[in-house]
Scaffold this active site. Structure first.
Site, PDB file in Angstrom:
ATOM      1  N   MET A 137      43.957  27.857  47.403  1.00  0.00           N
ATOM      2  CA  MET A 137      43.380  28.646  48.490  1.00  0.00           C
ATOM      3  C   MET A 137      41.864  28.513  48.438  1.00  0.00           C
ATOM      4  O   MET A 137      41.230  28.980  47.492  1.00  0.00           O
ATOM      5  CB  MET A 137      43.795  30.111  48.345  1.00  0.00           C
ATOM      6  CG  MET A 137      45.305  30.316  48.241  1.00  0.00           C
ATOM      7  SD  MET A 137      45.755  31.915  47.495  1.00  0.00           S
ATOM      8  CE  MET A 137      45.123  33.030  48.744  1.00  0.00           C
ATOM      9  N   PHE A 168      38.402  35.443  47.253  1.00  0.00           N
ATOM     10  CA  PHE A 168      37.711  34.151  47.183  1.00  0.00           C
ATOM     11  C   PHE A 168      38.599  33.080  46.542  1.00  0.00           C
ATOM     12  O   PHE A 168      39.729  33.333  46.188  1.00  0.00           O
ATOM     13  CB  PHE A 168      36.346  34.299  46.523  1.00  0.00           C
ATOM     14  CG  PHE A 168      35.511  35.356  47.188  1.00  0.00           C
ATOM     15  CD1 PHE A 168      34.959  35.133  48.434  1.00  0.00           C
ATOM     16  CD2 PHE A 168      35.334  36.591  46.598  1.00  0.00           C
ATOM     17  CE1 PHE A 168      34.215  36.122  49.080  1.00  0.00           C
ATOM     18  CE2 PHE A 168      34.583  37.589  47.231  1.00  0.00           C
ATOM     19  CZ  PHE A 168      34.035  37.351  48.472  1.00  0.00           C
ATOM     20  N   GLY A 169      38.093  31.837  46.432  1.00  0.00           N
ATOM     21  CA  GLY A 169      38.909  30.686  46.072  1.00  0.00           C
ATOM     22  C   GLY A 169      39.849  30.934  44.906  1.00  0.00           C
ATOM     23  O   GLY A 169      39.458  31.502  43.902  1.00  0.00           O
ATOM     24  N   SER A 170      41.085  30.515  45.019  1.00  0.00           N
ATOM     25  CA  SER A 170      42.095  30.831  44.012  1.00  0.00           C
ATOM     26  C   SER A 170      43.313  29.930  44.184  1.00  0.00           C
ATOM     27  O   SER A 170      43.293  28.972  44.949  1.00  0.00           O
ATOM     28  CB  SER A 170      42.478  32.310  44.132  1.00  0.00           C
ATOM     29  OG  SER A 170      42.724  32.635  45.487  1.00  0.00           O
ATOM     30  N   ARG A 171      44.400  30.281  43.490  1.00  0.00           N
ATOM     31  CA  ARG A 171      45.587  29.438  43.504  1.00  0.00           C
ATOM     32  C   ARG A 171      46.834  30.278  43.280  1.00  0.00           C
ATOM     33  O   ARG A 171      46.803  31.313  42.610  1.00  0.00           O
ATOM     34  CB  ARG A 171      45.459  28.402  42.391  1.00  0.00           C
ATOM     35  CG  ARG A 171      46.613  27.426  42.262  1.00  0.00           C
ATOM     36  CD  ARG A 171      46.276  26.385  41.221  1.00  0.00           C
ATOM     37  NE  ARG A 171      47.334  26.201  40.261  1.00  0.00           N
ATOM     38  CZ  ARG A 171      47.229  25.451  39.176  1.00  0.00           C
ATOM     39  NH1 ARG A 171      46.097  24.832  38.916  1.00  0.00           N
ATOM     40  NH2 ARG A 171      48.235  25.325  38.348  1.00  0.00           N
TER      41      ARG A 171
END
Length: 221
Positions: free
Chosen positions: A101, A188-191
């Site tokens: 993401m 915020f950016g992640s997985r």
């Protein structure tokens, strides 16, 4: 009208007030050139719009299907591989599908199936970049196991990335959940990693874009 997720409402209000105060202060209290003022104002608007789009929560039409595993998040498929999962399945083989993401994606996490929350655990940890091989076992993360029909178990792991500093979840053990409904949010950016039973038919490809609650990532027998 843009629907804003509850996780971002306070932050957006505070950011709006701060940026507004800076703009008014520059306009009334500081003697600067008009071009510089409008440049700073434009930058402030772009910053606010960035956070606004990050916390958007678009309405999704969910088609519930007991044989489908729906994507738990918006993003891009970065991993499809056979692996051994140690935390819950104790080294048994599973098919891992990972969705990255980016900060531009919707960051709502949705239940991939309808079922019972069999297991839940939060782990504090590091903040390696989300695509790092060790992020799945060393980063801040949660592990969620869904039990569905005939005792089939699906494991989902929310993983914080280098920019993400907060994982939110709205579920607990022994709770019944519905496919496509929200179960969490990562800022915020992640997985998100999904661990599926061997033999599950994977219906996405590496590099494919997904939409949480809509993209079918796998089909059960």
């Amino acid at each position: 009208m843009i629907k804003i997720h509850k996780e971002g409402r306070v932050l957006l209000l505070v950011l709006f007030l701060i940026l507004t105060a800076i703009g008014l202060g520059l306009f009334y209290l500081v003697d600067i050139q008009q071009e510089i003022f409008w440049g700073i104002s434009g930058a402030g608007i772009l910053i606010f719009l960035f956070f606004l789009q990050f916390f958007r929560n678009p309405k999704r039409k969910i088609e519930i299907n007991d044989k489908h595993i729906l994507a738990p998040a918006d993003g891009k498929v970065v991993v499809i591989e056979n692996t051994n999962e140690d935390e819950y399945f104790k080294g048994k083989e599973r098919i891992q599908v990972s969705i990255f993401m980016s900060p531009l994606n919707v960051h709502v996490n949705r239940n991939p199936v309808t079922g019972l929350i069999k297991y839940f655990k939060y782990h504090s940890g590091k903040y390696l970049v989300a695509w790092h091989p060790k992020s799945s076992t060393e980063n801040e993360r949660t592990t969620v196991v869904y039990e569905i029909h005939k005792g089939v178990e699906i494991l989902i792991r929310q993983i914080a990335g280098a920019a993400a500093r907060r994982i939110k979840w709205y579920i607990k053990e022994n709770q019944s959940v519905i496919q496509g409904k929200e179960f969490g949010f990562i800022k915020f950016g992640s997985r998100v990693d999904i661990f599926l039973p061997p033999g599950t038919k994977i219906t996405v490809e590496k590099g494919q874009k997904t939409k949480g609650g809509q993209t079918v990532i796998a089909e059960l027998d």
